[in-house]
Design a protein around this motif. Structure first.
Motif, PDB file in Angstrom:
ATOM      1  N   THR A   1       0.827  -1.211   0.000  1.00 34.37           N
ATOM      2  CA  THR A   1       0.000   0.000   0.000  1.00 34.37           C
ATOM      3  C   THR A   1       0.861   1.261   0.000  1.00 34.37           C
ATOM      4  O   THR A   1       0.442   2.291  -0.522  1.00 34.37           O
ATOM      5  CB  THR A   1      -0.927  -0.003   1.228  1.00 34.37           C
ATOM      6  OG1 THR A   1      -0.149  -0.194   2.427  1.00 34.37           O
ATOM      7  CG2 THR A   1      -1.968  -1.110   1.125  1.00 34.37           C
ATOM      8  N   ALA A   2       2.070   1.164   0.580  1.00 34.76           N
ATOM      9  CA  ALA A   2       2.980   2.311   0.557  1.00 34.76           C
ATOM     10  C   ALA A   2       3.449   2.615  -0.858  1.00 34.76           C
ATOM     11  O   ALA A   2       3.862   3.742  -1.158  1.00 34.76           O
ATOM     12  CB  ALA A   2       4.182   2.045   1.467  1.00 34.76           C
ATOM     13  N   ALA A   3       3.353   1.611  -1.734  1.00 36.76           N
ATOM     14  CA  ALA A   3       3.740   1.810  -3.138  1.00 36.76           C
ATOM     15  C   ALA A   3       2.613   2.427  -3.958  1.00 36.76           C
ATOM     16  O   ALA A   3       2.731   2.566  -5.185  1.00 36.76           O
ATOM     17  CB  ALA A   3       4.155   0.476  -3.753  1.00 36.76           C
ATOM     18  N   GLY A   4       1.488   2.767  -3.287  1.00 33.42           N
ATOM     19  CA  GLY A   4       0.394   3.433  -3.979  1.00 33.42           C
ATOM     20  C   GLY A   4      -0.768   2.544  -4.352  1.00 33.42           C
ATOM     21  O   GLY A   4      -1.667   2.962  -5.078  1.00 33.42           O
ATOM     22  N   VAL A   5      -0.780   1.311  -3.856  1.00 39.42           N
ATOM     23  CA  VAL A   5      -1.857   0.373  -4.174  1.00 39.42           C
ATOM     24  C   VAL A   5      -2.945   0.467  -3.108  1.00 39.42           C
ATOM     25  O   VAL A   5      -2.655   0.463  -1.910  1.00 39.42           O
ATOM     26  CB  VAL A   5      -1.324  -1.073  -4.252  1.00 39.42           C
ATOM     27  CG1 VAL A   5      -2.456  -2.037  -4.583  1.00 39.42           C
ATOM     28  CG2 VAL A   5      -0.223  -1.162  -5.294  1.00 39.42           C
ATOM     29  N   SER A   6      -4.191   0.560  -3.551  1.00 42.30           N
ATOM     30  CA  SER A   6      -5.322   0.611  -2.625  1.00 42.30           C
ATOM     31  C   SER A   6      -5.948  -0.776  -2.555  1.00 42.30           C
ATOM     32  O   SER A   6      -6.705  -1.187  -3.441  1.00 42.30           O
ATOM     33  CB  SER A   6      -6.352   1.637  -3.109  1.00 42.30           C
ATOM     34  OG  SER A   6      -7.475   1.652  -2.246  1.00 42.30           O
ATOM     35  N   ALA A   7      -5.601  -1.532  -1.511  1.00 43.00           N
ATOM     36  CA  ALA A   7      -6.111  -2.895  -1.354  1.00 43.00           C
ATOM     37  C   ALA A   7      -6.149  -3.253   0.119  1.00 43.00           C
ATOM     38  O   ALA A   7      -5.362  -2.738   0.917  1.00 43.00           O
ATOM     39  CB  ALA A   7      -5.231  -3.891  -2.109  1.00 43.00           C
ATOM     40  N   SER A   8      -7.063  -4.141   0.483  1.00 46.59           N
ATOM     41  CA  SER A   8      -7.171  -4.582   1.869  1.00 46.59           C
ATOM     42  C   SER A   8      -6.155  -5.682   2.137  1.00 46.59           C
ATOM     43  O   SER A   8      -5.545  -6.244   1.223  1.00 46.59           O
ATOM     44  CB  SER A   8      -8.576  -5.111   2.142  1.00 46.59           C
ATOM     45  OG  SER A   8      -8.820  -6.290   1.383  1.00 46.59           O
ATOM     46  N   ARG A   9      -5.997  -6.002   3.420  1.00 44.83           N
ATOM     47  CA  ARG A   9      -5.090  -7.079   3.798  1.00 44.83           C
ATOM     48  C   ARG A   9      -5.576  -8.416   3.242  1.00 44.83           C
ATOM     49  O   ARG A   9      -4.767  -9.248   2.815  1.00 44.83           O
ATOM     50  CB  ARG A   9      -4.993  -7.140   5.334  1.00 44.83           C
ATOM     51  CG  ARG A   9      -4.097  -8.242   5.849  1.00 44.83           C
ATOM     52  CD  ARG A   9      -3.835  -8.064   7.327  1.00 44.83           C
ATOM     53  NE  ARG A   9      -3.100  -9.187   7.875  1.00 44.83           N
ATOM     54  CZ  ARG A   9      -2.386  -9.155   8.973  1.00 44.83           C
ATOM     55  NH1 ARG A   9      -2.302  -8.018   9.658  1.00 44.83           N
ATOM     56  NH2 ARG A   9      -1.767 -10.214   9.431  1.00 44.83           N
TER      57      ARG A   9
END
Length: 334
Positions: free
Chosen positions: A87-95
């Protein structure tokens, strides 16, 4: 009249042909000898350009490649750490999405294999030893009594960090952790041959040369009588300080027992290591409350080892040697 899945190839051909001619579904069903609903479903399945159902994916192919790179770079991270970096790389996803994508990529969370630390000199000696023993016949290895010590713990649940890897990557160096020697808590000495296993010895103190010679006197010799009778045999041991001490070498000479030369840091060549693994796997659900209960469980599990299992392990020696030669002295899967 059958269901759509029961349509024959001939019926499907008739339906396709009449549908192209513009016939109604009622006429087609009569000609094909099936229900009108079967005709309708078949025609709809053949229709092209249908939009996919379901929710749109929240990640792109590029996002997935980023995730795979994160896992491959450091496979010992847990899902939470991998999710945070992704997510720090810009991806919007849940665990949950992160875990599902990792599973779809073929990654599974496994306990890492352990490999011994080998330097160049040790690998060279392992290779030389394997080449020297590669011509041993199937009749020679059964004459060797293999021995080793192993540590047993009250709890088998703490097996260290886990690793994310794909099928077939168990022996990949990046998915393995190195083993190191550390002070034992409960140590057990045992011996085996192709005829079966000998009695166990529970070591109460630090094993020095004197303690080890007591083990040989009171446990190895009875094991030799049990497994070989009056026949000659060769004894195998690793290069632990107590084993390679001058007084221990003198003990073997005084008793007329030949000792097999052995390369350092080579548990993958010793079949008794596999027996320890079998015992520990069988004990993984045991919950002894104290050391005495643990010893009782170990003895009972050790007694279940059959001669057939030992014979199969001894038969694996030529394959182990071949594997070491092919690996040029490096650790192998055994």
């Amino acid at each position: 009249m059958g269901k759509t899945s029961d349509l024959t190839a001939v019926q499907k051909t008739i339906i396709d042909t009449l549908h192209k001619e513009g016939k109604t579904q009622k006429v087609i069903a009569k000609e094909a000898g099936c229900s009108q609903s079967s005709v309708s479903k078949h025609i709809n399945r053949q229709a092209k350009g249908r939009k996919k159902c379901g929710r749109k994916k929240c990640t792109s192919s590029r996002d997935n490649r980023t995730l795979q790179r994160i896992v491959t770079t450091n496979p010992f991270k847990n899902v939470g750490e991998i999710h945070k970096e992704w997510t720090a790389a810009g991806v919007s996803a849940s665990r949950t999405t992160t875990r599902r994508h990792m599973k779809d990529m073929g990654f599974r969370c496994r306990i890492p294999c352990v490999k011994p630390l080998l330097n160049k000199k040790q690998r060279k000696k392992r290779l030389a030893w394997a080449k020297d023993k590669k011509d041993w016949t199937d009749a020679e290895w059964p004459k060797v009594m293999f021995s080793d010590e192993s540590k047993f713990c009250i709890s088998f649940g703490n097996q260290g960090p886990r690793v994310w890897r794909k099928s077939g990557e168990a022996q990949n160096p990046r998915c393995m952790r190195s083993s190191v020697k550390f002070p034992p808590s409960v140590m057990v000495w045992g011996a085996m041959s192709s005829a079966g296993v000998g009695p166990l010895c529970f070591l109460r103190s630090r094993v020095n040369a004197a303690v080890y010679q007591e083990v040989l006197e009171h446990f190895m010799l009875p094991a030799a009588d049990q497994l070989y009778g009056d026949a000659d045999f060769t004894f195998q041991q690793d290069l632990a300080p107590a084993h390679s001490a001058k007084t221990t070498s003198t003990w073997f000479k005084d008793h007329g027992i030949p000792v097999l030369d052995w390369p350092a840091n080579s548990p993958d060549l010793n079949p008794i290591e596999n027996l320890w693994g079998i015992v520990k796997r069988r004990m993984q659900y045991a919950r002894p409350n104290n050391a005495e209960e643990l010893k009782t469980t170990i003895r009972a599990t050790w007694a279940l080892i059959t001669p057939e299992q030992c014979h199969r392990l001894i038969e694996s020696m030529p394959r182990r040697i071949t594997a070491v030669i092919e690996a040029k002295g490096a650790p192998t899967k055994y």
